[in-house]
Design an enzyme around this catalytic site. Structure first.
Site, PDB file in Angstrom:
ATOM      1  N   GLY A   1       3.242 -28.311  10.505  1.00 19.64           N
ATOM      2  CA  GLY A   1       3.978 -29.345  11.232  1.00 19.64           C
ATOM      3  C   GLY A   1       5.462 -29.294  10.903  1.00 19.64           C
ATOM      4  O   GLY A   1       6.094 -28.243  11.011  1.00 19.64           O
TER       5      GLY A   1
ATOM      6  N   LYS B   1       1.325 -22.530   9.160  1.00 18.89           N
ATOM      7  CA  LYS B   1       2.100 -23.600   9.819  1.00 18.89           C
ATOM      8  C   LYS B   1       1.777 -24.924   9.140  1.00 18.89           C
ATOM      9  O   LYS B   1       0.665 -25.124   8.667  1.00 18.89           O
ATOM     10  CB  LYS B   1       1.692 -23.686  11.304  1.00 18.89           C
ATOM     11  CG  LYS B   1       2.052 -22.471  12.112  1.00 18.89           C
ATOM     12  CD  LYS B   1       1.248 -22.403  13.412  1.00 18.89           C
ATOM     13  CE  LYS B   1      -0.063 -21.685  13.207  1.00 18.89           C
ATOM     14  NZ  LYS B   1      -0.879 -21.557  14.431  1.00 18.89           N
TER      15      LYS B   1
ATOM     16  N   ASP C   1       0.525 -22.808  19.152  1.00 20.80           N
ATOM     17  CA  ASP C   1       0.395 -21.645  20.051  1.00 20.80           C
ATOM     18  C   ASP C   1       1.763 -21.026  20.312  1.00 20.80           C
ATOM     19  O   ASP C   1       1.911 -19.793  20.369  1.00 20.80           O
ATOM     20  CB  ASP C   1      -0.213 -22.058  21.398  1.00 20.80           C
ATOM     21  CG  ASP C   1      -1.439 -22.937  21.242  1.00 20.80           C
ATOM     22  OD1 ASP C   1      -2.130 -22.801  20.209  1.00 20.80           O
ATOM     23  OD2 ASP C   1      -1.702 -23.763  22.135  1.00 20.80           O
TER      24      ASP C   1
ATOM     25  N   ASP D   1      -5.283 -22.311  24.224  1.00 21.23           N
ATOM     26  CA  ASP D   1      -4.462 -21.858  23.092  1.00 21.23           C
ATOM     27  C   ASP D   1      -4.015 -20.398  23.177  1.00 21.23           C
ATOM     28  O   ASP D   1      -2.824 -20.101  23.117  1.00 21.23           O
ATOM     29  CB  ASP D   1      -5.152 -22.181  21.756  1.00 21.23           C
ATOM     30  CG  ASP D   1      -6.433 -21.388  21.504  1.00 21.23           C
ATOM     31  OD1 ASP D   1      -7.070 -20.924  22.466  1.00 21.23           O
ATOM     32  OD2 ASP D   1      -6.792 -21.225  20.313  1.00 21.23           O
TER      33      ASP D   1
HETATM   34  N1  ATP Z   1       7.260 -32.789  13.645  1.00 20.92           N
HETATM   35  C1  ATP Z   1       7.754 -31.541  13.771  1.00 20.92           C
HETATM   36  N2  ATP Z   1       9.060 -31.298  13.523  1.00 20.92           N
HETATM   37  C2  ATP Z   1       9.579 -30.062  13.625  1.00 20.92           C
HETATM   38  N3  ATP Z   1       8.858 -28.982  13.977  1.00 20.92           N
HETATM   39  C3  ATP Z   1       7.552 -29.150  14.230  1.00 20.92           C
HETATM   40  C4  ATP Z   1       6.921 -30.445  14.155  1.00 20.92           C
HETATM   41  N4  ATP Z   1       5.629 -30.296  14.477  1.00 20.92           N
HETATM   42  C5  ATP Z   1       5.450 -28.984  14.752  1.00 20.92           C
HETATM   43  N5  ATP Z   1       6.592 -28.292  14.601  1.00 20.92           N
HETATM   44  C6  ATP Z   1       6.796 -26.856  14.791  1.00 20.92           C
HETATM   45  O1  ATP Z   1       5.637 -26.294  15.390  1.00 20.92           O
HETATM   46  C7  ATP Z   1       5.015 -25.368  14.487  1.00 20.92           C
HETATM   47  C8  ATP Z   1       3.518 -25.477  14.591  1.00 20.92           C
HETATM   48  O2  ATP Z   1       3.141 -26.805  14.361  1.00 20.92           O
HETATM   49  P1  ATP Z   1       1.772 -27.249  13.699  1.00 20.92           P
HETATM   50  O3  ATP Z   1       1.796 -26.971  12.266  1.00 20.92           O
HETATM   51  O4  ATP Z   1       1.562 -28.649  14.131  1.00 20.92           O
HETATM   52  O5  ATP Z   1       0.779 -26.234  14.399  1.00 20.92           O
HETATM   53  P2  ATP Z   1      -0.720 -26.438  14.826  1.00 20.92           P
HETATM   54  O6  ATP Z   1      -1.367 -27.469  13.956  1.00 20.92           O
HETATM   55  O7  ATP Z   1      -1.306 -25.082  14.874  1.00 20.92           O
HETATM   56  O8  ATP Z   1      -0.561 -26.995  16.290  1.00 20.92           O
HETATM   57  P3  ATP Z   1      -1.645 -27.009  17.476  1.00 20.92           P
HETATM   58  O9  ATP Z   1      -1.971 -28.456  17.633  1.00 20.92           O
HETATM   59  O10 ATP Z   1      -0.899 -26.434  18.635  1.00 20.92           O
HETATM   60  O11 ATP Z   1      -2.817 -26.170  17.052  1.00 20.92           O
HETATM   61  C9  ATP Z   1       5.556 -25.729  13.124  1.00 20.92           C
HETATM   62  O12 ATP Z   1       5.542 -24.616  12.260  1.00 20.92           O
HETATM   63  C10 ATP Z   1       6.978 -26.161  13.456  1.00 20.92           C
HETATM   64  O13 ATP Z   1       7.807 -25.027  13.619  1.00 20.92           O
HETATM   65 MG    MG Z   2      -3.100 -24.665  15.805  1.00 23.79          MG
END
Ligand code: ATP
Ligand code: MG
Length: 309
Positions: free
Chosen positions: A231, A229, A262, A34
Site C-alpha cells: 500500500g 507491495k 495490477d 487482474d
Molecule cells: N495509499 C497509497 N498511497 C500511495 N501509493 C499507494 C497507496 N496504495 C497503493 N499504492 C501504490 O500501489 C501499489 C500497490 O498497492 P497495494 O499494496 O495496495 O497492492 P495490492 O494489495 O496488490 O492491490 P490490489 O488490490 O490491486 O491487489 C503500492 O506499491 C503503491 O505504489
Molecule cells: Mg494485489
C-alpha cells in the site's frame, strides 16, 4: 539479475465485463481482471517493440467479440484468446453505498474457467514468451486438472528459458479453504522466477509477522526475485539475495485504489523486460500505480498512462 530470452510477454487469466454504477440504475460497461489489467498497462507502456499477449478464454457472442476488438485496438496480441461457444465472459457490478464500493460477481461459469482444459493450447500461448505472468486468481478459477496443465506448461516454458512472474493476489472467496490456497500457491512458487505479492494478502494467509518474513518465505521457496507491495508503505524487495527498500511516494488525491497492485506489476515488469534493475523497476511500478489510484477504475485511460522512461 534475471534476464529475458525474448521481448514477448503474455499474461494468463480472466477478464470480466465490468458494470460500474454512474447514476441511479445506470452503469458504464468496461472490461477488467487482474492479469488483464497488468497486460493492458504493460502494452501501453512498452509499445509495439515488446509484444504483450493476453491469454484467456471467452465466448463467441457479441460481448466477447467486443472485448477482443478492444484488445486489438489497444495493441494487445489476441492470438492467445481461445473461444468457447457454450460460455461467455464473467461479469461484475460495482455499486456505491456512499463512498463504500460493493462488488457483485457472476463468474462461476465463465469461459475463462476452462482456460486450463487444453494442454496443447497452453503450450502454444507460452511458446516464444520471454515473460509469462499469472496470478493466484488465475489458479483459483481453474479446476485441479486445469492447474496441473498450467503448471506443466509453465515448467516446460521455464526449461526453454522463459521467466514466470506470479502475483498471489489472494482472494479467499474464490478458494474452498485456506489450506487449498496455501498448497496451490506453494506449488506454483516452485516455478516462479519473479514474485509480486502484497503484504496484506500474505500476512492474512500465512501469518507473516513482517515484510521481511514474507521475503524470507519466498526466498526459501526458491524464488530469486521478489517485490513486496505494501500500500502506502515502502516496497521491500530482494533480488539474488540483495535487499532493496523503496519508499512509496505519498499520493494525496486518491480516488479509487482498485487495480493498484495490477498497475504496479505492469510498471515493474515492463521496466524489467526493458532491462532496468530492480530499484528502477519498483519506481516504475509505483509511478503507474500512483496514477491509477487517482482515477476511478482499475485501468487508466490511454492519455493518462505515464511516459515510460
Ligand atoms: N495509499 C497509497 N498511497 C500511495 N501509493 C499507494 C497507496 N496504495 C497503493 N499504492 C501504490 O500501489 C501499489 C500497490 O498497492 P497495494 O499494496 O495496495 O497492492 P495490492 O494489495 O496488490 O492491490 P490490489 O488490490 O490491486 O491487489 C503500492 O506499491 C503503491 O505504489
Ligand atoms: Mg494485489
Amino acid at each position: 539479475m534475471l534476464s529475458f530470452t525474448s521481448k514477448r510477454s503474455v499474461a494468463i487469466g480472466e477478464a470480466m465485463i465490468e458494470m460500474a454504477v454512474v447514476g441511479e440504475g445506470t452503469y458504464r460497461r468496461s472490461f477488467a481482471g487482474d492479469t488483464f489489467n497488468t497486460a493492458w498497462h504493460m502494452a501501453q507502456l512498452l509499445g509495439p517493440d515488446f509484444p504483450v499477449g493476453f491469454a484467456t478464454k471467452v465466448g463467441t457472442d457479441t460481448i466477447s467479440r467486443s472485448f477482443v476488438e478492444e484488445l486489438e485496438a489497444d495493441g494487445i496480441d489476441v492470438t492467445c484468446v481461445a473461444r468457447d461457444a457454450d460460455r461467455t465472459m464473467g461479469l461484475y457490478m460495482i455499486e456505491l453505498d456512499g463512498a463504500e464500493r460493493h462488488f457483485h460477481y457472476w463468474r462461476n461459469h465463465s469461459a475463462a474457467r476452462l482456460l486450463g482444459d487444453d494442454a496443447g493450447w497452453l503450450d502454444r500461448v507460452v511458446r516464444d514468451a520471454g515473460l509469462i505472468h499469472v496470478s493466484g486468481i488465475t489458479l483459483a478459477i481453474l479446476s485441479p486438472d486445469g492447474r496441473s496443465r498450467l503448471w506443466n506448461a509453465l515448467a516446460q516454458a521455464r526449461l526453454r528459458g522463459a521467466r514466470v512472474s506470479f502475483d498471489p493476489n489472494v482472494r479467499p472467496r474464490l478458494w474452498t479453504s485456506a489450506t487449498e490456497t496455501r498448497d496451490t500457491l506453494a506449488w506454483f512458487f516452485e516455478i516462479t522466477d519473479i514474485a509480486l505479492p502484497s503484504f496484506d494478502d500474505e500476512t492474512a494467509l500465512w501469518g507473516d509477522m513482517s515484510p521481511d518474513a514474507t521475503l524470507n518465505r519466498f526466498a526459501k521457496a526458491g524464488v530469486t526475485e521478489i517485490a513486496l507491495k505494501n500500500g502506502a508503505g515502502a516496497v521491500q524487495a530482494r533480488s539474488d539475495g540483495v535487499e532493496t527498500s523503496v519508499p512509496t511516494p505519498p499520493v494525496s488525491d486518491i480516488r479509487d485504489t482498485s487495480g493498484a497492485g495490477d498497475a504496479f506489476n505492469a510498471g515493474y515488469l515492463a521496466a524489467r523486460l526493458s532491462g532496468m534493475d530492480q530499484a528502477d523497476a519498483i519506481a516504475c511500478g509505483q509511478r503507474v500505480s500512483s496514477r491509477v489510484i487517482r482515477y476511478f477504475g482499475a485501468r487508466l485511460s490511454k492519455e493518462n498512462v505515464p511516459k515510460f522512461e
